[in-house]
Design a protein around this motif. Structure first.
Motif, PDB file in Angstrom:
ATOM      1  N   CYS A 100      37.440  27.668 -44.519  1.00  0.00           N
ATOM      2  CA  CYS A 100      37.060  28.962 -43.965  1.00  0.00           C
ATOM      3  C   CYS A 100      36.828  28.818 -42.455  1.00  0.00           C
ATOM      4  O   CYS A 100      35.952  28.065 -42.016  1.00  0.00           O
ATOM      5  N   ALA A 101      37.626  29.516 -41.676  1.00  0.00           N
ATOM      6  CA  ALA A 101      37.526  29.435 -40.217  1.00  0.00           C
ATOM      7  C   ALA A 101      36.159  29.917 -39.737  1.00  0.00           C
ATOM      8  O   ALA A 101      35.549  29.302 -38.858  1.00  0.00           O
ATOM      9  N   TYR A 102      35.666  30.999 -40.317  1.00  0.00           N
ATOM     10  CA  TYR A 102      34.353  31.513 -39.929  1.00  0.00           C
ATOM     11  C   TYR A 102      33.261  30.508 -40.288  1.00  0.00           C
ATOM     12  O   TYR A 102      32.327  30.291 -39.514  1.00  0.00           O
TER      13      TYR A 102
ATOM     14  N   GLY B 293      30.461  23.688 -47.319  1.00  0.00           N
ATOM     15  CA  GLY B 293      31.618  22.913 -47.755  1.00  0.00           C
ATOM     16  C   GLY B 293      32.571  22.588 -46.616  1.00  0.00           C
ATOM     17  O   GLY B 293      33.312  21.607 -46.685  1.00  0.00           O
ATOM     18  N   VAL B 294      32.570  23.415 -45.567  1.00  0.00           N
ATOM     19  CA  VAL B 294      33.458  23.145 -44.422  1.00  0.00           C
ATOM     20  C   VAL B 294      33.089  21.836 -43.720  1.00  0.00           C
ATOM     21  O   VAL B 294      33.907  21.276 -42.998  1.00  0.00           O
ATOM     22  N   LYS B 295      31.886  21.348 -43.963  1.00  0.00           N
ATOM     23  CA  LYS B 295      31.475  20.071 -43.365  1.00  0.00           C
ATOM     24  C   LYS B 295      32.272  18.904 -43.942  1.00  0.00           C
ATOM     25  O   LYS B 295      32.218  17.796 -43.427  1.00  0.00           O
ATOM     26  N   ASN B 296      33.027  19.161 -45.015  1.00  0.00           N
ATOM     27  CA  ASN B 296      33.874  18.148 -45.644  1.00  0.00           C
ATOM     28  C   ASN B 296      35.293  18.136 -45.098  1.00  0.00           C
ATOM     29  O   ASN B 296      36.146  17.421 -45.605  1.00  0.00           O
TER      30      ASN B 296
ATOM     31  N   SER C 286      33.873  21.375 -35.674  1.00  0.00           N
ATOM     32  CA  SER C 286      35.002  21.455 -34.758  1.00  0.00           C
ATOM     33  C   SER C 286      36.318  21.444 -35.533  1.00  0.00           C
ATOM     34  O   SER C 286      36.492  20.670 -36.472  1.00  0.00           O
ATOM     35  N   THR C 287      37.224  22.292 -35.104  1.00  0.00           N
ATOM     36  CA  THR C 287      38.556  22.317 -35.712  1.00  0.00           C
ATOM     37  C   THR C 287      39.584  21.674 -34.768  1.00  0.00           C
ATOM     38  O   THR C 287      40.767  21.664 -35.070  1.00  0.00           O
TER      39      THR C 287
END
Length: 106
Positions: free
Chosen positions: A66-68, A44-47, A76-77
């Motif tokens: 989620c940072a991890y 989901g972080v890919k969103n 990339s953040t």
């Protein structure tokens, strides 16, 4: 009277139909004056840069990633929209405990 709180967990990538469902559900909840808390985990972080979700964050959805999970999936953040908060699982735990309803899209 206190506003209702809706928590949503999203663990699927952009290609999954759940992303559109979550975006629509979140938008409808905002329209009904419901506080929405959205947590992106696993794929989901890919969103995190999906325009549907960042637009919702600017409309009032509290959007967490989620940072991890970002690290694990190579997301990339750098230059992340300031409306999105990077955090850990403690935030997710607090969402589950503090929301009137909690939905998981996995």
């Amino acid at each position: 009277m206190q506003r209702k709180k809706l928590g949503i967990l999203l663990s699927t990538p952009q290609s999954h139909p759940s992303v559109e469902t979550v975006a629509t559900l979140s938008s409808e909840a905002l329209a009904q004056q419901i506080d929405v808390y959205l947590y992106l985990i696993d794929e989901g972080v890919k969103n995190v840069r999906d325009p549907r979700l960042t637009e919702l964050a600017h409309r009032g959805v509290k959007l967490f990633a989620c940072a991890y999970g970002c690290q694990r999936h190579g997301v990339s953040t750098e230059g992340l929209d300031p409306a999105i908060s990077l955090c850990g699982l403690v935030v997710l735990s607090n969402m589950v405990a503090g929301c009137d309803r909690f939905l998981a899209f996995t």
